[in-house]
Design an enzyme around this catalytic site. Structure first.
Site, PDB file in Angstrom:
ATOM      1  N   GLY A 208       9.616 -14.503  -4.173  1.00 56.05           N
ATOM      2  CA  GLY A 208       9.113 -15.231  -3.010  1.00 56.05           C
ATOM      3  C   GLY A 208       9.208 -16.739  -3.134  1.00 56.05           C
ATOM      4  CB  THR A 210      13.431 -18.492  -0.408  1.00 54.34           C
ATOM      5  OG1 THR A 210      14.333 -18.303  -1.483  1.00 54.34           O
ATOM      6  CG2 THR A 210      14.115 -19.193   0.722  1.00 54.34           C
ATOM      7  CD  GLU A 426      10.746  17.227 -15.839  1.00 50.54           C
ATOM      8  OE1 GLU A 426       9.787  16.464 -16.099  1.00 50.54           O
ATOM      9  OE2 GLU A 426      11.920  16.983 -16.185  1.00 50.54           O
ATOM     10  CG  ASP A 501      11.949  13.447 -22.547  1.00 53.35           C
ATOM     11  OD1 ASP A 501      11.878  12.570 -21.677  1.00 53.35           O
ATOM     12  OD2 ASP A 501      11.977  14.673 -22.307  1.00 53.35           O
TER      13      ASP A 501
HETATM   14  P1  ADP Z   1      13.341 -15.555  -4.108  1.00 54.85           P
HETATM   15  O1  ADP Z   1      13.671 -16.810  -3.377  1.00 54.85           O
HETATM   16  O2  ADP Z   1      12.263 -15.748  -5.143  1.00 54.85           O
HETATM   17  O3  ADP Z   1      14.486 -14.811  -4.656  1.00 54.85           O
HETATM   18  P2  ADP Z   1      12.560 -14.701  -1.514  1.00 54.85           P
HETATM   19  O4  ADP Z   1      11.586 -15.744  -1.155  1.00 54.85           O
HETATM   20  O5  ADP Z   1      13.912 -14.859  -0.951  1.00 54.85           O
HETATM   21  O6  ADP Z   1      12.664 -14.557  -3.082  1.00 54.85           O
HETATM   22  O7  ADP Z   1      11.958 -13.296  -1.141  1.00 54.85           O
HETATM   23  C1  ADP Z   1      12.656 -12.355  -0.386  1.00 54.85           C
HETATM   24  C2  ADP Z   1      11.748 -11.630   0.545  1.00 54.85           C
HETATM   25  O8  ADP Z   1      10.803 -10.852  -0.172  1.00 54.85           O
HETATM   26  C3  ADP Z   1      10.916 -12.559   1.395  1.00 54.85           C
HETATM   27  O9  ADP Z   1      11.597 -12.864   2.565  1.00 54.85           O
HETATM   28  C4  ADP Z   1       9.671 -11.749   1.672  1.00 54.85           C
HETATM   29  O10 ADP Z   1       9.842 -10.931   2.787  1.00 54.85           O
HETATM   30  C5  ADP Z   1       9.541 -10.872   0.456  1.00 54.85           C
HETATM   31  N1  ADP Z   1       8.558 -11.450  -0.457  1.00 54.85           N
HETATM   32  C6  ADP Z   1       8.800 -11.900  -1.696  1.00 54.85           C
HETATM   33  N2  ADP Z   1       7.681 -12.351  -2.278  1.00 54.85           N
HETATM   34  C7  ADP Z   1       6.686 -12.189  -1.383  1.00 54.85           C
HETATM   35  C8  ADP Z   1       5.297 -12.482  -1.386  1.00 54.85           C
HETATM   36  N3  ADP Z   1       4.700 -13.029  -2.450  1.00 54.85           N
HETATM   37  N4  ADP Z   1       4.578 -12.183  -0.284  1.00 54.85           N
HETATM   38  C9  ADP Z   1       5.187 -11.634   0.782  1.00 54.85           C
HETATM   39  N5  ADP Z   1       6.487 -11.350   0.851  1.00 54.85           N
HETATM   40  C10 ADP Z   1       7.253 -11.619  -0.216  1.00 54.85           C
HETATM   41 ZN    ZN Z   2      11.675  15.212 -20.380  1.00 52.76          ZN
END
Ligand code: ADP
Ligand code: ZN
Length: 646
Positions: A208, A210, A426, A501
């Site tokens: 998250g 970005t 299993e 395993d």
């Molecule tokens: P990074 O830039 O770290 O690779 P992104 O920000 O692109 O990750 O995350 C991709 C998507 O994953 C986001 O658009 C969002 O929908 C989801 N996501 C990732 N982290 C979170 C978070 N902490 N809370 C809510 N959504 C998240």
């Molecule tokens: Zn097994």
């Protein structure tokens, strides 16, 4: 561009036409006398029939015109003969009243010479100009290499706030400060403080980063520029540097704003290091980035956020004070974080009454935010495929299995014999698990092949454990041997199905001895833990032992002892509870998948047929709750009020 082409074509046409017209005109008015020679010429001069004479020195020609009245006689007006005229010749002409002209070269018409001599050159120049113009016109493209590829996302479009980012509270707290800088830079500079220019977000992919950066811009209400580090790196030398320049120009124009550079390691790698020698272009780009960062003042209101999952490879100059000097770690979400993230992403999806978000969170350790979002999406797709109104627990279950283990391989042909062995295998794991303490409870058991596995026994952690006791470690080994032990107890023969395993059990046993000091050798570390070599560093260290050969033998003996004890214990448990083993295996053969509750029912002596009853009851109460909810909420089934246990 089109009009240039047309104009050129028109000119070309006009020139050609002019040439033709001129030639036609000339040939009409210069009718040459055929069969003319020197003696005929002197005759004509003597007879006073010649009007003009011109000597063409270069071509040794004598050309001229007859007087018009003799047009008929000669059936032509012009003549041309080869010859040169000496002094007597002049006298002779002057005697007959003709003053000859001199011409150095064939001046048979200004146009003609122009065309013959100059046209090719003119055409070439025209072509050249034409191509130049085309390059310039068509090349907004050609000339815009140096423009940065930054995309501007303003607050009107897809504005994201901290509300949408869940489970990373520490990072949010750290970034809160940046938000207030962006909102009111003056407040801080008034007191002489220096606003940070750059923040480095560190975390694995999909955590998250970005999203957080966008949320910072969204919270502060400033424009958000995003560009990826790899956008700077191009084939052409100098492009990266000029893109950096352009990026900063754009940023300053839009201040206050936030510039986000994703994957900064693509440009920010340690200079002069890295595999395959130096990369001049990348270094130039990085240098430009450093220069630009020094050149602007964050009091102008431009703050940069960069993201990476490899802070260790970044050039130290980039992390110096005044550049990306703040570091915010974005961790993979813990149990609570996962629950919150699932909460964010299920906000708009109608959840069935049996969906327990916290249980899903428990079953998804190691999932990043992006993984969780993907999980919800997959579940929605699964539910939609069967025209459901809600996303039910089983939809999440299917989605999770698909994401973690690959799609079901129902088409795989498995003989009844193999199926039976898998069922007992299993069932063996499951039973051993239930008879030992400290292990995560069974979530579900299945003999539907998936990915590489013929069957799976899944446990569900109750809490996130950070440490492991010796007893639990030993019990894990017994649990892992449950499958192989069941094969031996029931069939008196063993299969290859236990390969994985055994590998995992051996690894735990080795670490107990070598890392965790859980054997009679005492608390000694024989192997460095977590020294995974990564490219470019710590190469060629593996295989290095820091103990003697005799110690190695002792280690091997201890590991063997742990393994053998564990295996013997598994066999013992299964022999003691053979009835329960039978009933688990039969249920698996009948239903293919059974859940944790059903496992407990069977171990406590319930007949296989009682599972059917249990399932029907569960379905009924599900439907009842769903119906009640629909009644209450009218047509809106999205009543995600929390988990309902049925
Ligand atoms: P990074 O830039 O770290 O690779 P992104 O920000 O692109 O990750 O995350 C991709 C998507 O994953 C986001 O658009 C969002 O929908 C989801 N996501 C990732 N982290 C979170 C978070 N902490 N809370 C809510 N959504 C998240
Ligand atoms: Zn097994």
């Amino acid at each position: 561009m089109r009009s240039t082409q047309k104009t050129l074509a028109l000119w070309f046409f006009l020139v050609i036409m002019a040439v033709f017209l001129f030639q036609a005109y000339e040939s009409k008015h210069t009718k040459m006398i055929g069969d003319f020679n020197y003696s005929k010429f002197t005759e004509a001069v003597k007879a006073n029939e010649v009007a003009t004479v011109t000597f063409r020195q270069d071509s040794s020609e004598i050309v001229g015109e007859m007087k018009p009245e003799f047009d008929k006689k000669y059936s032509g007006t012009h003549f041309s003969i080869i010859g040169n005229v000496q002094d007597e010749g002049f006298k002779f002409l002057e005697q007959h009243g003709i003053t000859p002209n001199y011409e150095r070269a064939d001046n048979g018409g200004f146009f003609q010479s122009l065309i013959v001599n100059w046209l090719p050159l003119i055409l070439i120049v025209a072509m050249f100009l034409f191509i130049m113009r085309q390059i310039q016109a068509g090349g907004g493209k050609a000339m815009s290499f140096g423009k940065s590829r930054a995309r501007l996302l303003t607050e009107h479009k897809n504005r994201v706030t901290f509300k949408e980012v869940a489970g990373v509270d520490e990072a949010k707290e750290d970034l809160q400060e940046i938000v207030s800088f962006l909102k009111d830079p003056k407040k801080y500079t008034k007191l002489g403080g220096r606003i940070p220019k750059g923040v480095l977000l560190v975390g694995s992919p999909g955590t998250g980063k970005t999203l957080l950066a966008r949320a910072v811009a969204g919270e502060a209400g400033v424009p958000f520029f995003t560009i990826s580090g790899s956008d700077f790196v191009e084939m052409f030398v100098g492009v990266g540097a000029s893109r950096v320049r352009d990026l900063f120009e754009q940023g300053k124009k839009n201040a206050p704003c936030l510039i986000f550079i994703d994957e900064i390691d693509a440009v920010g790698r340690h200079r002069g290091a890295g595999m395959g020698g130096g990369h001049d272009e990348r270094e130039q780009t990085l240098n430009q980035l450093l220069v630009e960062m020094d050149g602007f003042e964050s009091s102008e209101g431009v703050i940069m956020i960069a993201a990476t999952n490899r802070p260790d490879v970044l050039d130290p100059a980039l992390l110096r004070p005044g550049r990306f000097d703040r570091r915010v770690i974005v961790n993979k979400p813990d149990l609570k974080g996962r629950e919150q993230i699932l909460g964010v992403h299920t906000r708009k999806t109608p959840l069935g009454p049996d969906v327990d978000v916290s249980k899903i969170a428990r079953g998804t350790p190691g999932f990043s935010g992006a993984d969780l979002e993907n999980l919800v999406n997959e579940a929605a797709l699964v539910a939609a495929r069967t025209d459901k109104k809600y996303l039910e627990a089983e939809d999440f279950e299917k989605a999770k299995d698909k994401v973690t283990m690959g799609a079901e391989r129902r088409s795989m042909v498995i003989s009844d014999e193999d199926k039976k062995v898998t069922a007992y295998h299993e069932a063996g794991h499951t039973l051993v698990n239930r008879k030992l303490s400290g292990l995560d409870p069974i979530h579900k058991v299945t003999i539907i092949p998936r990915g590489m596995a013929l069957g799976v026994t899944q446990t569900l952690p109750e809490k996130e454990s950070v440490s492991l006791s010796k007893t639990t470690a030993e019990n894990m080994i017994v649990f892992l041997f449950g499958g192989r032990a069941a094969e031996e107890v029931v069939f008196k023969d063993i299969t290859t199905g236990a390969g994985n395993d055994i590998e995992r059990a051996t690894s735990i046993a080795r670490r107990m001895v070598c890392e965790w000091g859980m054997s009679k050798l005492g608390p000694l570390a024989f192997e460095k833990s977590g020294s995974e070599p990564f490219l470019g560093m710590q190469y060629g260290h593996s295989g290095h032992k820091e103990y003697s050969e005799s110690k190695a033998e002792e280690i091997d003996a201890e590991v063997s002892k742990i393994i053998n004890t564990g295996y013997a214990q598994a066999v013992q448990i299964l022999t003691d509870h053979k009835t329960a083993l039978e009933s688990l295996a039969l249920a698996l053969l009948e239903y293919e998948t059974i859940d944790g509750h059903e496992v407990d029912m069977l171990i406590n002596g319930a007949a296989v047929s009682e599972i059917e009853k249990y399932r029907n009851n569960r379905r009924e109460s599900f439907n009842a709750i769903a119906a009640a909810r629909e009644k209450k909420d009218g047509n809106d089934p999205v009543g995600n009020s929390g988990p309902v246990t049925v």
